[in-house]
Write an enzyme that holds these catalytic residues in place. Structure first.
Site, PDB file in Angstrom:
ATOM      1  N   CYS A  34     -20.464 -19.120 -19.209  1.00  0.00           N
ATOM      2  CA  CYS A  34     -19.535 -20.053 -19.859  1.00  0.00           C
ATOM      3  C   CYS A  34     -18.259 -20.224 -19.029  1.00  0.00           C
ATOM      4  O   CYS A  34     -17.482 -19.287 -18.876  1.00  0.00           O
ATOM      5  CB  CYS A  34     -19.233 -19.503 -21.256  1.00  0.00           C
ATOM      6  SG  CYS A  34     -17.769 -20.175 -22.040  1.00  0.00           S
ATOM      7  N   CYS A  37     -14.939 -19.651 -20.845  1.00  0.00           N
ATOM      8  CA  CYS A  37     -14.810 -18.207 -21.124  1.00  0.00           C
ATOM      9  C   CYS A  37     -14.181 -17.500 -19.924  1.00  0.00           C
ATOM     10  O   CYS A  37     -13.355 -16.607 -20.081  1.00  0.00           O
ATOM     11  CB  CYS A  37     -16.169 -17.578 -21.409  1.00  0.00           C
ATOM     12  SG  CYS A  37     -16.994 -18.239 -22.859  1.00  0.00           S
TER      13      CYS A  37
END
Length: 114
Positions: A34, A37
């Site tokens: 991600c 993230c």
């Protein structure tokens, strides 16, 4: 996670114990693949460092742990949740600036209004 990381690793196994702390708990639900993230990861680590002893900052890899993210209906990551006395008190979805996370953590640190 990086060596010297102060963020606690949250898992399906230790999650309930972790959030039932007498300190506020910020949990970052993330995954290796991600992009956002990875952007917010260093911010979460800084908060873990800055709030060491006053709050618990944890990271949960949603690829390694399915039960807790499913229980909270997490469909987008990063999702950051703030718990106080085991209860979810706030949540943010997406990579947000540090001050947003800090405000939510600060709010959870204040004594409950009577």
């Amino acid at each position: 996670m990086a060596a010297g990381s102060l963020a606690v690793e949250a898992t399906d196994a230790n999650f309930n114990e972790l959030i039932n702390s007498d300190k506020p708990v910020l949990v970052d639900f993330w995954a290796e693949w991600c992009g956002p993230c990875k952007m917010i990861g260093p911010v979460v680590e800084q908060l873990a460092n800055d709030y060491d002893g006053r709050a618990i900052v944890a990271k949960m890899d949603v690829d390694q742990n399915a039960q807790v993210p499913a229980k909270f209906g997490i469909r987008s990551i990063p999702t950051l949740m703030v718990f106080k006395n085991g209860q979810l008190v706030d949540k943010v979805i997406g990579a947000v600036p540090r001050n947003v996370l800090e405000q939510k953590l600060q709010a959870a640190m204040e004594p409950a209004a009577l």
